[in-house]
Design a protein around this motif. Structure first.
Motif, short mmCIF file in Angstrom:
data_model
loop_
_atom_site.label_atom_id
_atom_site.label_comp_id
_atom_site.label_asym_id
_atom_site.label_seq_id
_atom_site.Cartn_x
_atom_site.Cartn_y
_atom_site.Cartn_z
N SER A 106 -22.59 -0.86 -11.04
CA SER A 106 -21.89 -2.10 -10.73
C SER A 106 -22.64 -2.90 -9.69
O SER A 106 -23.13 -2.36 -8.69
CB SER A 106 -20.48 -1.80 -10.20
OG SER A 106 -19.83 -3.00 -9.81
N LYS A 108 -21.13 -4.93 -7.88
CA LYS A 108 -20.14 -5.13 -6.82
C LYS A 108 -20.16 -3.91 -5.91
O LYS A 108 -19.85 -2.80 -6.32
CB LYS A 108 -18.76 -5.34 -7.44
CG LYS A 108 -17.67 -5.71 -6.45
CD LYS A 108 -16.37 -5.97 -7.19
CE LYS A 108 -15.25 -6.34 -6.23
NZ LYS A 108 -13.97 -6.57 -6.95
N TRP A 321 -21.87 -13.13 -12.42
CA TRP A 321 -21.43 -12.10 -11.48
C TRP A 321 -22.43 -10.95 -11.34
O TRP A 321 -22.31 -10.15 -10.44
CB TRP A 321 -20.09 -11.52 -11.93
CG TRP A 321 -18.92 -12.41 -11.69
CD1 TRP A 321 -18.90 -13.60 -11.03
CD2 TRP A 321 -17.57 -12.17 -12.11
NE1 TRP A 321 -17.63 -14.13 -11.02
CE2 TRP A 321 -16.79 -13.27 -11.68
CE3 TRP A 321 -16.95 -11.14 -12.82
CZ2 TRP A 321 -15.43 -13.34 -11.93
CZ3 TRP A 321 -15.59 -11.22 -13.07
CH2 TRP A 321 -14.83 -12.31 -12.62
N ARG A 323 -22.41 -8.26 -12.70
CA ARG A 323 -21.51 -7.15 -12.40
C ARG A 323 -21.96 -5.84 -13.05
O ARG A 323 -21.84 -4.77 -12.44
CB ARG A 323 -20.09 -7.52 -12.89
CG ARG A 323 -19.01 -6.50 -12.64
CD ARG A 323 -18.68 -6.33 -11.19
NE ARG A 323 -18.33 -7.56 -10.50
CZ ARG A 323 -17.14 -8.15 -10.55
NH1 ARG A 323 -16.17 -7.65 -11.30
NH2 ARG A 323 -16.91 -9.25 -9.86
#
Length: 538
Positions: A106, A108, A321, A323
């Motif tokens: 990820s 994030k 993003w 992500r």
């Protein structure tokens, strides 16, 4: 690997598959009042997963919604809309399954201490939102199943009913593999039926098989479907996957023959697109092509967010993003196995044009000096139009495609009879891959393998052909924890030990990774489930 991003002009579908507000055909104008009723119902149909109800909620009325094919079709659009929602196939299915597949990381930071380390939290948004949205889809299927007579002589109504059975079976198949035994809701919800205990895994599979069998008898062929909806052979493919899952790592299981009996019905009824890159390069070649068996339709009103998940923020004028990114071993294994495989360039991207100027390189085109440079991107869902001001686009998401069916048949045939008659299936996939590049000689056709060698090779071939397409979590776990540990956890941990980077995640040796946790909101709100019903290790 630098991929040239193309300027695409997405074409929205005039007949919206999912979002009921986009239905524009003149024959539906008199359905506006029904649509308004349905919109309210859809908005309030997030049931099974929240607080107690003081009174029974309103549900679809057979008198004003299901009296006609047009009305029932609007209800079916509501099911497809749930499938295409952010919390299902547009985003959270990929969040929940990719991060725990053992093949992705990820972008994030907060994810990397839990779900991306194969240790999701029971309160975590991705598996919780996915659980909720899958039950929203099931609830809408239940309304259709309850209101269309099973003895209808109308082929169109039967088709809609069969589609509801298929979509319910498909979603319960996702639920049981991801969470284990789950509450079984098979009728329109009310305060009396809101709370259900966890059913056994066997009970869930019994429902899945029964639903899929009904779908086969009721659904029309793909050629008779509209707007890219699946034909009845999608139910055969679903059942083949079910029986393969039930066979697990038991090479003598009778379920292999059942899987073959279903999969062979699909063989030869679809065809591979000539070039692997056509699956990803443009909407014109990617959407509803000859290879697609079950596809989630996106359009201007209900668009895909996959590009946002897989694209960095500096690759286009809009917002990405970044992500979900493949682990380094995914591209290492592919290039080691097939250095000249044209699929690599359409699967990964490691050099791209920075917007509005410049060039960015990441692994393997750059050293793994920091997290941002340490992982390739997945090209399949990477932005194709760098001038776009938004990540929203009309690229569909294919859930079942014919190449997957061919690999399944190769695996099944090998388990039943050894590799002799299995080569034909996998070699068709390899030939298309080879022919997707200029004078490529890899991947070469397979031959001369023993049964166990073929088994090991085919399980990895799913990754080379289908990486990031929603199957990685299931393929990795289908043969049990020892298989997952040896081929995913150990492979990953061995690879990152070479670089010894502090940003890499070491996967734990923990069997709890075989399931996601039951969401804490379900345990806290469902009166028939308690903390003792939580999956082991959570």
């Amino acid at each position: 690997m630098k991929r040239a991003c193309q300027n695409l002009t997405p074409k929205g579908m005039t007949n919206c598959e999912f979002h009921v507000s986009s239905i524009k055909n003149k024959k539906f104008k008199y359905m506006k009042n029904i649509f308004k009723l349905l919109a309210v119902i859809i908005t309030t149909s997030i049931i099974y997963i929240s607080c107690d109800l003081n009174e029974d909620p309103p549900f679809l009325s057979s008198e004003n919604v299901f009296a006609t094919v047009e009305g029932a079709d609007v209800a079916l659009n509501g099911v497809f809309e749930a499938f295409a929602g952010f919390n299902y196939y547009s985003a959270d299915f990929h969040h929940a399954t990719d991060f725990t597949s053992g093949l992705f990381v990820s972008g994030k930071r907060t994810d990397r201490s839990n779900i991306a380390a194969l240790s999701p939290l029971s309160s975590q948004n991705y598996p919780t939102n996915l659980w909720r949205q899958m039950y929203v889809a099931i609830s809408r299927c239940n309304d259709i199943i309850a209101n269309i007579p099973t003895d209808s002589q109308d082929a169109e109504l039967n088709n809609i009913l069969g589609m509801a059975y298929f979509l319910r079976a498909h979603t319960y198949f996702n639920l049981v593999r991801l969470y284990g035994g789950v509450p079984l809701h098979t009728e329109p919800a009310s305060s009396a039926t809101l709370h259900k205990p966890r059913a056994s895994v066997e009970e869930v599979y019994n429902l899945i098989i029964a639903d899929a069998e009904k779908a086969k008898t009721l659904m029309l062929d793909a050629a008779a479907q509209k707007n890219g909806r699946p034909g009845k052979l999608a139910a055969n493919m679903l059942l083949a996957k079910v029986y393969m899952q039930l066979a697990g790592n038991d090479n003598a299981s009778a379920n292999w023959q059942k899987a073959y009996d279903e999969a062979i019905q699909v063989f030869g009824q679809y065809s591979l697109v000539p070039n692997y890159g056509d699956l990803w390069s443009s909407i014109a070649t990617a959407n509803n092509n000859s290879e697609s068996i079950f596809e989630i339709q996106f359009n201007e009103e209900n668009n895909s967010r996959l590009t946002r998940l897989f694209t960095p923020n500096n690759a286009f004028a809009g917002r990405g993003w970044q992500r979900i990114r493949p682990n380094p071993e995914t591209i290492d294994m592919h290039t080691d196995k097939y250095p000249d495989d044209p699929r690599i360039a359409f699967t990964f991207i490691s050099t791209y044009d920075k917007f509005p100027s410049g060039v960015i390189k990441v692994y393997p085109d750059a050293n793994r000096s920091n997290f941002n440079k340490g992982f390739p991107y997945l090209y399949k869902y990477f932005i194709k139009d760098q001038s776009a001001t938004t990540d929203a686009n009309n690229f569909n998401y294919i859930q079942y495609r014919y190449a997957d069916l061919l690999l399944m048949l190769a695996e099944i045939e090998n388990e039943l009879n050894g590799p002799d008659n299995a080569y034909q299936y996998v070699n068709e996939v390899l030939a298309r891959a080879r022919n997707s590049g200029d004078s490529a000689v890899e991947p070469a056709d397979w031959s001369g393998l023993a049964q166990d060698e073929f088994r090991a090779a085919i399980m990895r071939e799913y990754q080379y052909e289908l990486l990031g397409e929603g199957h990685d979590w299931f393929v990795g776990r289908r043969r049990g924890y020892n298989f997952f540990k040896t081929n995913y956890i150990d492979v990953h941990n061995t690879r990152i030990a070479i670089d010894n980077k502090n940003y890499d995640i070491e996967y734990p040796d923990d069997q709890k990774a075989m399931l996601l946790p039951i969401p804490s909101v379900e345990i806290n709100s469902n009166q028939q489930i308690s903390a003792s019903d939580q999956n082991p290790g959570y």
